[in-house]
Design a protein around this motif. Structure first.
Motif, PDB file in Angstrom:
ATOM      1  N   PHE A   1       0.828  -1.206   0.000  1.00 31.73           N
ATOM      2  CA  PHE A   1       0.000   0.000   0.000  1.00 31.73           C
ATOM      3  C   PHE A   1       0.870   1.267   0.000  1.00 31.73           C
ATOM      4  O   PHE A   1       0.641   2.191  -0.790  1.00 31.73           O
ATOM      5  N   ILE A   2       1.863   1.302   0.859  1.00 27.96           N
ATOM      6  CA  ILE A   2       2.700   2.507   0.953  1.00 27.96           C
ATOM      7  C   ILE A   2       3.407   2.757  -0.375  1.00 27.96           C
ATOM      8  O   ILE A   2       3.416   3.876  -0.890  1.00 27.96           O
ATOM      9  N   TYR A   3       3.996   1.711  -0.950  1.00 27.99           N
ATOM     10  CA  TYR A   3       4.744   1.939  -2.183  1.00 27.99           C
ATOM     11  C   TYR A   3       3.849   2.387  -3.333  1.00 27.99           C
ATOM     12  O   TYR A   3       4.307   3.046  -4.260  1.00 27.99           O
ATOM     13  N   LYS A   4       2.579   2.052  -3.267  1.00 26.13           N
ATOM     14  CA  LYS A   4       1.675   2.500  -4.329  1.00 26.13           C
ATOM     15  C   LYS A   4       1.101   3.875  -4.052  1.00 26.13           C
ATOM     16  O   LYS A   4       0.511   4.486  -4.949  1.00 26.13           O
ATOM     17  N   THR A   5       1.220   4.374  -2.820  1.00 23.92           N
ATOM     18  CA  THR A   5       0.455   5.554  -2.442  1.00 23.92           C
ATOM     19  C   THR A   5       1.306   6.692  -1.897  1.00 23.92           C
ATOM     20  O   THR A   5       0.942   7.861  -2.032  1.00 23.92           O
ATOM     21  N   TYR A   6       2.416   6.376  -1.291  1.00 24.39           N
ATOM     22  CA  TYR A   6       3.238   7.383  -0.604  1.00 24.39           C
ATOM     23  C   TYR A   6       4.679   7.302  -1.110  1.00 24.39           C
ATOM     24  O   TYR A   6       5.046   6.320  -1.760  1.00 24.39           O
ATOM     25  N   PRO A   7       5.505   8.300  -0.780  1.00 22.90           N
ATOM     26  CA  PRO A   7       6.905   8.234  -1.231  1.00 22.90           C
ATOM     27  C   PRO A   7       7.589   6.965  -0.714  1.00 22.90           C
ATOM     28  O   PRO A   7       7.323   6.529   0.409  1.00 22.90           O
ATOM     29  N   GLY A   8       8.456   6.406  -1.514  1.00 19.98           N
ATOM     30  CA  GLY A   8       9.155   5.201  -1.103  1.00 19.98           C
ATOM     31  C   GLY A   8      10.011   5.464   0.115  1.00 19.98           C
ATOM     32  O   GLY A   8      10.469   6.589   0.336  1.00 19.98           O
ATOM     33  N   GLY A   9      10.243   4.428   0.897  1.00 21.97           N
ATOM     34  CA  GLY A   9      11.091   4.595   2.072  1.00 21.97           C
ATOM     35  C   GLY A   9      11.278   3.277   2.784  1.00 21.97           C
ATOM     36  O   GLY A   9      10.741   2.251   2.379  1.00 21.97           O
ATOM     37  N   SER A  10      12.069   3.344   3.847  1.00 22.58           N
ATOM     38  CA  SER A  10      12.360   2.141   4.614  1.00 22.58           C
ATOM     39  C   SER A  10      11.262   1.885   5.638  1.00 22.58           C
ATOM     40  O   SER A  10      10.403   2.745   5.861  1.00 22.58           O
ATOM     41  N   PHE A  11      11.315   0.702   6.234  1.00 22.45           N
ATOM     42  CA  PHE A  11      10.251   0.275   7.151  1.00 22.45           C
ATOM     43  C   PHE A  11      10.809  -0.288   8.446  1.00 22.45           C
ATOM     44  O   PHE A  11      11.900  -0.869   8.465  1.00 22.45           O
ATOM     45  N   ASP A  12      10.008  -0.153   9.493  1.00 23.76           N
ATOM     46  CA  ASP A  12      10.188  -0.933  10.702  1.00 23.76           C
ATOM     47  C   ASP A  12       8.830  -1.507  11.057  1.00 23.76           C
ATOM     48  O   ASP A  12       7.804  -0.828  10.944  1.00 23.76           O
ATOM     49  N   THR A  13       8.846  -2.751  11.495  1.00 25.28           N
ATOM     50  CA  THR A  13       7.621  -3.406  11.933  1.00 25.28           C
ATOM     51  C   THR A  13       7.959  -4.109  13.244  1.00 25.28           C
ATOM     52  O   THR A  13       9.110  -4.072  13.669  1.00 25.28           O
ATOM     53  N   ARG A  14       6.999  -4.733  13.856  1.00 29.21           N
ATOM     54  CA  ARG A  14       7.309  -5.390  15.119  1.00 29.21           C
ATOM     55  C   ARG A  14       7.910  -6.763  14.859  1.00 29.21           C
ATOM     56  O   ARG A  14       7.241  -7.641  14.314  1.00 29.21           O
TER      57      ARG A  14
END
Ligand SMILES: *[C@@H]1O[C@H](CO)[C@@H](O)[C@H](O)[C@H]1NC(C)=O
Ligand SMILES: *[C@@H]1O[C@H](CO)[C@@H](O)[C@H](O)[C@H]1NC(C)=O
Ligand SMILES: *[C@@H]1O[C@H](CO)[C@@H](O)[C@H](O)[C@H]1NC(C)=O
Ligand SMILES: *[C@@H]1O[C@H](CO)[C@@H](O)[C@H](O)[C@H]1NC(C)=O
Ligand SMILES: *[C@@H]1O[C@H](CO)[C@@H](O)[C@H](O)[C@H]1NC(C)=O
Ligand SMILES: *[C@@H]1O[C@H](CO)[C@@H](O)[C@H](O)[C@H]1NC(C)=O
Ligand SMILES: *[C@@H]1O[C@H](CO)[C@@H](O)[C@H](O)[C@H]1NC(C)=O
Ligand SMILES: *[C@@H]1O[C@H](CO)[C@@H](O)[C@H](O)[C@H]1NC(C)=O
Ligand SMILES: *[C@@H]1O[C@H](CO)[C@@H](O)[C@H](O)[C@H]1NC(C)=O
Ligand SMILES: *[C@@H]1O[C@H](CO)[C@@H](O)[C@H](O)[C@H]1NC(C)=O
Ligand SMILES: *[C@@H]1O[C@H](CO)[C@@H](O)[C@H](O)[C@H]1NC(C)=O
Ligand SMILES: *[C@@H]1O[C@H](CO)[C@@H](O)[C@H](O)[C@H]1NC(C)=O
Length: 527
Positions: free
Chosen positions: A360-373
């Protein structure tokens, strides 16, 4: 299957607690999708809904008596409601659907899966899009993710498991696309992690953001070279996790640019050897510049985490939907701020459930790195510390960068952690932006606590209502406050919907005013 039944009966579903000044009413969760209905008082209700397939293990006496003590005692009541009887993540108002996902061994034993059954299953890798810092002579990439296998579970079982997550909704009643998503997500939770595995990657310049070629890219550039193979230096943990910084090479013949050569973020695609499931994009982030650290639920997408039934449907079944015109605001930041600007998406959703978030993020918002739990942060106390842990890690990795922290008020850990970072790293926190879901969404009955903001420069943070409140700010020069948005910060417990302004404040309105503390839907496994 007996094992399945065991699973369901051990699932505890903590639902909404309806609290009213003079009455305690317990509507069925179905009754609360968009309006709060106060029903006639019930004599000795359970504060928490019971359901045949769900059990509830907390003592409920004090909840009722404390609630009944009424609004004057609101804060005390809330403390007692929350303090004694409910899990600590509920206390701090973390309305988190995903708690204590089963470990691989639990999945195997509860579903009756044998080792041999898994032998044929391919090894899969969840590769979380990493960031890298510059160490003076090399880029240092934080590879992190998980190695697992997906057991072959029949659709019937998958549906049973999916239904556990959906309040009063049967997966069979959903439209086909939502069924498919709910099944996919359920399968991604019931995985068997693979410990003691070696992981290796192939890196190459990324022409676009996202390993699958999505356009955009958060202003990042494609380095001239840098293709190489990397073997992660440690085997995966028992939970299949890998997470460490690894220095990557400057391949001979020129490849990666050093920060002396470019101010821009550079993008590399990361492919995991042996599987097509482990693609990610790595972001090489210059030592100086602005990093946006953004939460996702209820700020970048519509989740309604504070409305349990909706929150679960929005997380499990429905296509992810952007929140208003927030993508325009991010796109503008990405285009107008200096090229060194980096976007980092930090969600405390357990990593197994985050592929949809990245997509979802890559299709909708600027690309970037991630952290998840990560999986090893699965218990309740770890749930409360994970955000702090991840935030501190990125602050320490980029000691000269400035951070813009974005989220909404419905996460109590954020209400604590964001201002705490501003106190602890005053040179690094540029702005804090918090969407006040309590002021805009009548269904958000979660009080939020602004006490940690006391003592901060009141122009360094902003509570806002709609994305446009963020437009026109000169973030690079430290303008974080849109003066036209009333702030109402009392440095105490607040809730616009409930009319609570400040610690010790009383409820406003008539005695018939009622309110809901939608404590949480916590689906947690006690296998
Ligand atoms: C999964 O199990 C079903 C029924 O046992 C079988 O028909 C199917 O081929 C299996 N799928 C895979 C990918 O092994
Ligand atoms: C579900 O997973 C399958 C296989 O990984 C994929 O092809 C499909 O697009 C997914 N569907 C949804 C709705 O996510
Ligand atoms: C992982 O790699 C190390 C070093 O090459 C090797 O000693 C070890 O046996 C490998 N482990 C597995 C499970 O292959
Ligand atoms: C990386 O490994 C692959 C095989 O896994 C090989 O084909 C390729 O040549 C290697 N690339 C480099 C740059 O060593
Ligand atoms: C890589 O090598 C090239 C050519 O020697 C050099 O210009 C560049 O600065 C180096 N990049 C890094 C990241 O060290
Ligand atoms: C990739 O994995 C295969 C086995 O799956 C192994 O033979 C090969 O050496 C690996 N390549 C790298 C670059 O690690
Ligand atoms: C990962 O990248 C490879 C190579 O480009 C591609 O074939 C594969 O489809 C990608 N996997 C996913 C899940 O997008
Ligand atoms: C930012 O990057 C773009 C595209 O790479 C480039 O045209 C522009 O000159 C860069 N801006 C600065 C200030 O370096
Ligand atoms: C989880 O693992 C990471 C390293 O992989 C470690 O630094 C961290 O302390 C662990 N967290 C918990 C709660 O065990
Ligand atoms: C790069 O990140 C690592 C890991 O957080 C940190 O120990 C190191 O100090 C950072 N390097 C620089 C130059 O900031
Ligand atoms: C501030 O308080 C006013 C009056 O109660 C309310 O209308 C407004 O939504 C609040 N604004 C924010 C950002 O909380
Ligand atoms: C876009 O960003 C620039 C620079 O921060 C700002 O001046 C402008 O007002 C912004 N526009 C919108 C619509 O946010």
């Amino acid at each position: 299957m007996a094992s399945l039944r065991t699973l369901s009966t051990k699932l505890a579903l903590v639902s909404s607690v309806i609290v009213s000044v003079n009455a305690v009413a317990i509507p069925e969760p179905t009754a609360v999708p968009d309006s709060v209905e106060v029903r006639a008082p019930v004599v000795t209700p359970a504060a928490i809904r019971f359901d045949g397939s769900h059990s509830y293990m907390y003592d409920r006496r004090n909840i009722i008596s404390d609630i009944a003590s009424g609004a004057d005692n609101f804060l005390h009541s809330l403390g007692s409601v929350i303090g004694q009887d409910l899990p600590s993540y509920v206390i701090s108002g973390v309305p988190n659907f995903f708690q204590n996902f089963p470990t691989g061994d639990q999945v195997k034993s509860s579903l009756g899966i044998k080792d041999e059954d898994l032998d044929a299953a391919p090894t899969e890798v969840l590769n979380i899009p990493p960031y890298a810092n510059w160490t003076g002579d090399a880029w240092n990439v934080r590879f992190h993710g998980n190695v697992y296998k997906t057991p072959n579970i029949s659709q019937e079982k998958v549906d049973d498991l999916a239904n556990v997550f959906l309040i009063d909704t049967d997966i069979k009643d959903l439209p086909p696309n939502e069924q498919a998503q709910a099944r996919n997500l359920t399968k991604s939770i019931f995985i068997v992690q693979q410990g003691d595995q070696n992981v290796s990657f192939h890196l190459e310049p990324a022409p676009s953001q996202g390993s699958s070629g999505e356009p955009g890219g958060g202003g990042a550039i494609t380095p001239p070279g840098g293709s190489q193979n990397i073997t992660f230096p440690y085997e995966t943990t028992d939970l299949g996790d890998f997470d460490a910084f690894v220095k990557i090479q400057n391949v001979s013949g020129g490849g990666l640019l050093s920060p002396d050569q470019t101010d821009s973020v550079q993008r590399l695609n990361v492919y995991t050897n042996g599987t097509l499931t482990g693609n990610a994009t790595a972001f090489l982030v210059p030592p100086e510049g602005i990093t946006f650290i953004s939460d996702i639920d209820d700020i970048l997408r519509v989740t309604k985490i504070y409305q349990p039934k909706e929150g679960l449907l929005n997380s499990f079944a429905r296509p992810f939907t952007q929140w208003m015109n927030m993508p325009d605001i991010y796109a503008n930041w990405s285009k107008t701020l200096p090229n060194s600007t980096h976007f980092h998406y930090l969600t405390t959703t357990p990593e197994q459930a985050t592929r949809l978030y990245m997509d979802f993020i890559y299709k909708t918002y600027p690309g970037g790195s991630f952290d998840t739990r990560p999986l090893n942060f699965s218990d309740v106390s770890a749930t409360l510390s994970i955000r702090q842990y991840l935030l501190t890690k990125i602050f320490e990795t980029f000691p000269k960068r400035k951070f813009v922290l974005i989220a909404d008020t419905s996460n109590s850990d954020i209400m604590k952690d964001y201002p705490t970072l501003a106190h602890d790293f005053p040179e690094q926190v540029q702005c804090i932006f918090l969407r006040n879901t309590s002021a805009t969404d009548e269904e958000d009955k979660f009080p939020y606590d602004t006490s940690k903001f006391e003592g901060l420069n009141n122009k360094s943070y902003m509570f806002f209502k709609v994305p446009d409140d963020l437009s026109g700010l000169d973030i690079a020069n430290g303008q974080c406050l849109n003066e036209s948005i009333p702030q109402n910060v009392t440095f105490g417990i607040q809730d616009e919907v409930l009319g609570i302004h400040g610690a010790g404040g009383k409820l406003e309105g008539s005695a018939t005013v009622s309110f809901v503390v939608a404590l949480a839907v916590a689906v947690f496994f006690t296998l």
